[in-house]
Design a protein around this motif. Structure first.
Motif, short mmCIF file in Angstrom:
data_model
loop_
_atom_site.label_atom_id
_atom_site.label_comp_id
_atom_site.label_asym_id
_atom_site.label_seq_id
_atom_site.Cartn_x
_atom_site.Cartn_y
_atom_site.Cartn_z
N GLY A 114 51.45 52.28 31.92
CA GLY A 114 50.51 52.93 31.19
C GLY A 114 50.87 53.09 29.70
O GLY A 114 51.10 52.40 28.98
N ASP A 115 50.68 54.40 29.18
CA ASP A 115 51.00 54.82 27.90
C ASP A 115 52.31 55.11 27.63
O ASP A 115 53.00 55.75 26.56
CB ASP A 115 50.01 55.97 27.43
CG ASP A 115 48.63 55.30 27.26
OD1 ASP A 115 48.43 53.96 27.02
OD2 ASP A 115 47.69 56.09 27.34
N THR A 160 64.46 54.05 28.95
CA THR A 160 64.27 54.95 27.78
C THR A 160 62.88 55.59 27.76
O THR A 160 61.81 54.90 28.61
CB THR A 160 64.65 54.44 26.37
OG1 THR A 160 64.79 55.51 25.47
CG2 THR A 160 63.48 53.36 26.00
N ASP A 161 62.64 56.58 27.30
CA ASP A 161 61.32 57.16 27.32
C ASP A 161 60.60 56.99 25.88
O ASP A 161 59.52 57.39 25.63
CB ASP A 161 61.46 58.71 27.53
CG ASP A 161 62.17 59.01 28.77
OD1 ASP A 161 61.66 58.23 29.77
OD2 ASP A 161 62.75 59.89 29.07
N MET A 162 61.28 56.74 25.00
CA MET A 162 60.82 56.40 23.47
C MET A 162 61.93 55.62 22.86
O MET A 162 62.96 55.51 23.13
CB MET A 162 60.71 57.88 22.79
CG MET A 162 61.87 58.70 22.56
SD MET A 162 61.54 60.27 22.05
CE MET A 162 60.97 59.87 20.33
N VAL A 163 61.29 54.81 21.47
CA VAL A 163 62.39 54.24 20.87
C VAL A 163 62.02 54.41 19.44
O VAL A 163 60.66 54.53 18.96
CB VAL A 163 61.97 52.77 21.23
CG1 VAL A 163 60.63 52.24 20.96
CG2 VAL A 163 62.87 51.93 20.38
N PRO A 166 52.24 53.45 21.82
CA PRO A 166 52.66 54.78 22.08
C PRO A 166 54.07 54.90 22.39
O PRO A 166 54.63 53.98 22.93
CB PRO A 166 51.66 55.37 23.11
CG PRO A 166 51.36 54.25 23.91
CD PRO A 166 51.18 53.24 22.94
N GLY A 167 54.71 55.89 21.93
CA GLY A 167 56.12 55.76 22.29
C GLY A 167 57.22 55.19 21.30
O GLY A 167 58.67 55.24 21.47
N ALA A 168 56.70 54.38 20.40
CA ALA A 168 57.54 53.56 19.29
C ALA A 168 57.20 53.98 17.97
O ALA A 168 56.18 54.15 17.48
CB ALA A 168 57.20 52.18 19.50
N PHE A 169 58.53 54.32 17.33
CA PHE A 169 58.30 55.12 15.93
C PHE A 169 59.23 54.43 14.79
O PHE A 169 60.04 53.81 14.91
CB PHE A 169 58.45 56.62 15.98
CG PHE A 169 58.02 57.32 17.09
CD1 PHE A 169 56.53 57.97 16.69
CD2 PHE A 169 58.40 57.36 18.46
CE1 PHE A 169 56.01 58.67 17.73
CE2 PHE A 169 57.72 57.97 19.32
CZ PHE A 169 56.46 58.74 18.93
N LEU A 170 58.57 54.46 13.69
CA LEU A 170 59.48 54.35 12.69
C LEU A 170 59.98 55.68 12.00
O LEU A 170 59.75 56.67 12.27
CB LEU A 170 58.92 53.58 11.38
CG LEU A 170 58.16 52.30 11.76
CD1 LEU A 170 57.14 51.71 10.61
CD2 LEU A 170 59.27 51.23 11.93
N PHE A 171 61.05 55.66 11.10
CA PHE A 171 61.76 56.56 10.62
C PHE A 171 61.93 56.48 9.03
O PHE A 171 62.75 55.97 8.48
CB PHE A 171 63.24 57.13 11.25
CG PHE A 171 63.96 58.16 10.70
CD1 PHE A 171 63.32 59.53 10.75
CD2 PHE A 171 65.03 57.92 10.01
CE1 PHE A 171 64.19 60.66 10.42
CE2 PHE A 171 65.88 58.90 9.59
CZ PHE A 171 65.29 60.22 10.01
N ARG A 172 60.65 57.24 8.27
CA ARG A 172 60.86 56.86 6.78
C ARG A 172 60.05 58.05 6.15
O ARG A 172 60.61 58.12 4.90
CB ARG A 172 60.14 55.58 6.36
CG ARG A 172 59.99 55.23 4.92
CD ARG A 172 61.37 54.72 4.61
NE ARG A 172 61.41 54.33 3.39
CZ ARG A 172 62.46 54.06 2.39
NH1 ARG A 172 63.66 54.12 2.88
NH2 ARG A 172 62.58 53.52 1.21
N THR A 173 59.22 58.84 6.81
CA THR A 173 58.58 59.73 6.00
C THR A 173 58.61 61.23 6.72
O THR A 173 59.12 61.10 8.05
CB THR A 173 56.97 59.28 5.94
OG1 THR A 173 56.40 59.45 7.01
CG2 THR A 173 56.93 57.86 5.20
N ILE A 174 58.12 62.18 6.16
CA ILE A 174 58.06 63.31 6.82
C ILE A 174 57.05 63.43 7.97
O ILE A 174 57.09 63.89 9.02
CB ILE A 174 57.41 64.45 5.74
CG1 ILE A 174 58.34 64.83 4.79
CG2 ILE A 174 56.86 65.89 6.41
CD1 ILE A 174 58.07 65.95 3.64
#
Length: 831
Positions: free
Chosen positions: A234-235, A250-253, A141-149
């Motif tokens: 935790g999460d 940081t709180d998210m990436v 949780p809190g980790a993302f890619l950036f490619r789609t809607i």
């Protein structure tokens, strides 16, 4: 009919199908597989979706209805996994339940049935996926890619309530992700493993200049930084660790560090794969009945990640597969791009870093303004170029670079134009296949056909017919040249100047007719000025204009206002509403806070959020609860739902701050009480700062008042800090708070009278010019300041708090939940 199966429904897959349909309508039975449940959309605009400046629906190029209209079977939400070359079928598997509606087979017990599509030819257009560096803990949780809607939705939802975000990747995609995150009120840090930003497009000096520019916008940039681990409690993400032993809280990436071709289906089907799916000049794979194009392809040892090569591949593939030109060949692409990074204009082409012996390197720089121009000339031809901060010459440079045209002896003309005014490049001299619009892949031949066979006589009409000029707009000059060459002149298109499309008048003419005829309702305007033909898309703009022209007298018609204005709250994606009470200058009382808390409890408000404008937002309120919420709050509307004055943000000023030289709180409260709810062409956000330290961000607001020594105030106009980032221009310096109020009022009224509908103040300012505004509003060069003062006073006098008036419905069931379906329908129709 020839059976054609297209694997991939992104920009490449949809574009090649469009080209095939142009060349051979009705010849192919087309089936398409797309891993996403949507139609085809423009991935280049995803950062606009993330930052909220565009809705997801606005970036669709081919919505689902388009496929049905063209007889295309679309398996949306279904991933093609293998091509059975012996049986000549493409095999796919639905990815999620909501995709099964588009599948030919029903879900089998224990899983979804496979879908098979027989073929004569296959086109693979699977594109690319984000590259994920080796980072421990990314799968959590809190980790993302950036490619789609869907990525945009997940990032935006997670950012709510977070304070810090990190973006891994300082290339184009990473900076676009960072730009999108900035509007979610989080501190953003960009982490780049290389020594500079945008290594692929910039040299060291321009990369450093871009870093300085975006750092000045409040974003942190760390280069030479390799992220190795994501740490959680935790999460919750808490920290990133780097290879050099340092770390970042940081709180998210978000990881956006480049792309890699998607080749699994080719490998599973026995096709030749290296870095990408290997193709020849006709875009055929190792199986001559299977073609490929786009980011998944390797052609002559090269892979591409820009749209321009996709358009070239699509044209060749369509020519070959339809037999239009069996000898068509894709020979590779010269790479060049024009884009906007963090609001900074950039164009880059060819070689930007190294130069051969004997090359000419021409550089012009203005570091203070963030302007850098570099040209590499080899054998009197452009080998490469960079334009940062100013890109007016980009279209000419790009065409000369692509065509291999000789450059003028005076190289500076390429940056600044010929002193004689003669164009350096004649579009009419370019070959027919020269690409005029790089954003949408439109050739000279297509534009000439639109002019000669479809009657297009203006740049706007050519754009509507071909899409040329509808991207970055830098090609409009070349389109105008072609119009002049083939018609003798560039046609005047009056529709470009209409205030709204449904009434054939520009704003000054429209205002004059409305005033002279006393038209006070939208229906009356259509009846008198549009032959009685009502245009739904024009109603909201007309309603805003009429309310501005007739304060207190406007005849409010229900269907002429957007749903937000009719129920005085901001509709959310689930059909609930957001309520933002007025908190003058961000200063409240214990009694008001208790009432807000009691309302949140009584109406089970799902979220209570502090906004960037120093107010409190109550989100998730049901429509039929709105009057009760307003009554229980007992506070005025904050107008967070309409095109009007929104709020005036303030720092502490002289009340407590030891640096304050002006009463910013008192000034902000006076401004907010005077201009609250004043209708305008677009929303207006204001701020006051008690000293030049600018803690309240007054320099990047539509209007900002900054206190300076001696009790004086500087007034800035045209600032922005959202999807567009712009420091406001200094309009004037005044001596008293009364003069601040007068000047602010004059600017607001002039903007109301002369701004185009949905034109923000920063675009208005750039169009009019701060020097002209200073002469009009400060020096009274036109003798209209007294008139402006009287007009804004009339609007102030006519103001009524909509929350007090709306506690008694204007019509039966105005706030009835049973009317929600109608509400959502109207909201959809109004964008």
């Amino acid at each position: 009919m020839t059976r054609l199966v297209v694997v991939g429904n992104g920009m490449a897959g949809a574009r090649v199908v469009e080209e095939i349909l142009k060349r051979a309508p009705g010849r192919f039975e087309i089936t398409m597989f797309g891993a996403e449940i949507y139609g085809n959309y423009n991935r280049i605009l995803l950062s606009n979706v993330l930052n909220g400046s565009q809705a997801a629906a606005d970036i669709f190029m081919n919505p689902l209805a388009w496929y049905e209209e063209h007889g295309i079977t679309l398996h949306a939400g279904v991933r093609a996994t293998r091509i059975d070359r012996e049986r000549r079928v493409v095999i796919g598997a639905p990815l999620r339940k909501d995709a099964l509606a588009y599948a030919a087979d029903a879900a089998a017990e224990g899983g979804a049935a496979l879908i098979e599509a027989p073929y004569d030819h296959v086109i693979i257009a699977t594109g690319a996926r984000p590259f994920v560096p080796p980072i421990d803990g990314f799968d959590g949780p809190g980790a993302f890619l950036f490619r789609t809607i869907d990525d945009c939705d997940r990032i935006a939802d997670y950012a709510k309530g977070r304070r810090r975000a990190a973006v891994v990747g300082g290339g184009l995609l990473g900076l676009e992700a960072a730009r999108g995150l900035l509007t979610h009120e989080v501190e953003v840090t960009v982490l780049e493993a290389a020594p500079q930003l945008m290594m692929a497009q910039l040299d060291t000096e321009s990369g450093d200049m871009l870093r300085a520019t975006i750092s000045g916008m409040g974003m942190k940039v760390l280069t030479n930084t390799i992220t190795t681990r994501i740490i959680r409690s935790g999460d919750q993400v808490t920290r990133l660790d780097f290879a050099d032993g340092t770390s970042l809280d940081t709180d998210m990436v978000v990881v956006s560090a480049g792309i890699r071709p998607i080749t699994e289906i080719a490998t599973a089907s026995g096709l030749t794969v290296n870095k990408g799916i290997v193709c020849n000049d006709q875009m055929q794979t190792s199986d001559p009945d299977i073609f490929a194009l786009g980011e998944c392809v390797e052609h002559r040892g090269a892979t591409y990640g820009l749209v321009e090569p996709i358009w070239g591949m699509a044209n060749v593939l369509a020519d070959v597969i339809t037999g239009t030109n069996a000898n068509a060949a894709y020979l590779g692409s010269k790479l060049g791009t024009k884009l906007k990074v963090m609001g900074v204009e950039l164009a880059s082409m060819g070689e930007t870093r190294s130069a051969d012996e004997g090359d000419e390197v021409v550089v012009y720089r203005e570091p203070r303004l963030g302007i850098y121009k570099k040209l590499i000339v080899r054998n009197d031809r452009i080998a490469g170029a960079i334009l940062l901060g100013e890109t007016e010459a980009a279209s000419t440079l790009m065409q000369m670079f692509m065509a291999g045209s000789a450059v003028p002896d005076r190289r500076a003309d390429l940056f600044f134009g010929s002193p004689t005014g003669v164009a350096l490049l004649k579009a009419s001299d370019l070959p027919d296949n020269a690409q005029i619009c790089n954003c949408n892949g439109i050739s000279k031949r297509q534009i000439v056909e639109a002019i000669e066979t479809k009657g297009c006589k203006s740049v706007t009409k050519v754009g509507a017919c071909t899409k040329a000029g509808l991207g970055c707009g830098s090609c409009k000059g070349l389109v105008a040249q072609l119009l002049e060459a083939y018609l003798g002149e560039v046609g005047y298109d009056p529709t470009e100047h209409y205030y709204v499309p449904g009434v054939p008048l520009e704003k000054s003419q429209l205002v004059a007719e409305i005033r002279s005829r006393g038209l006070k309702s939208v229906s009356a305007v259509f009846q008198e000025l549009a032959g009685g033909v009502e245009d739904p898309g024009s109603k909201v703009g007309l309603a805003s204009l009429l309310k501005t022209l007739w304060p207190g007298e406007y005849d409010d018609e229900r269907d002429a206002r957007f749903i937000n204005d009719r129920v005085h709250a901001n509709i959310q994606k689930d059909g609930t509403f957001s309520v933002v009470p007025r908190i003058y200058a961000g200063v409240t009382t214990a009694d008001e806070l208790m009432r807000i808390a009691q309302v949140a409890v009584k109406y089970s408000v799902p979220m209570v959020k502090f906004t960037g404008g120093q107010r409190i937002d109550l989100l998730g309120i049901k429509k039929d609860d709105l009057p009760g919420v307003w009554k229980d709050l007992g506070m005025p509307s904050g107008h967070a739902y309409t095109k009007s004055f929104r709020t005036c943000k303030s720092c502490v000023g002289t009340d407590f701050c030891r640096y304050g030289v002006g009463d910013s709180i008192g000034m902000a409260q006076q401004i907010e009480r005077r201009f609250q709810g004043i209708e305008s062409p677009h929303k207006m956000k204001l701020a006051t700062a008690g000293c030049p330290r600018n803690c309240s961000e007054a320099l990047v607001k539509d209007i900002g008042a900054v206190a300076i020594e001696g009790g004086r105030w500087e007034i800035y106009v045209g600032g922005a800090a959202g999807g567009t980032i712009r420091k406001g221009d200094l309009l004037c310096t005044v001596a008293t708070q009364d003069e601040v109020l007068a000047t602010v009022g004059r600017f607001i009224q002039y903007y109301r009278e002369h701004g185009r509908y949905l034109e923000r103040t920063y675009h208005f300012l750039e169009r009019i010019g701060v020097d002209n505004l200073r002469k009009i509003l400060v020096e009274d060069s036109l003798g209209i300041c007294a008139q402006l003062d009287a007009s804004i006073q009339k609007a102030v006098d006519a103001y009524r708090d909509p929350w007090q008036e709306a506690q008694r419905p204007a019509y039966h069931a105005q706030f009835n939940e049973a009317e929600l379906a109608y509400t959502l329908e109207v909201a959809e129709n109004n964008g």
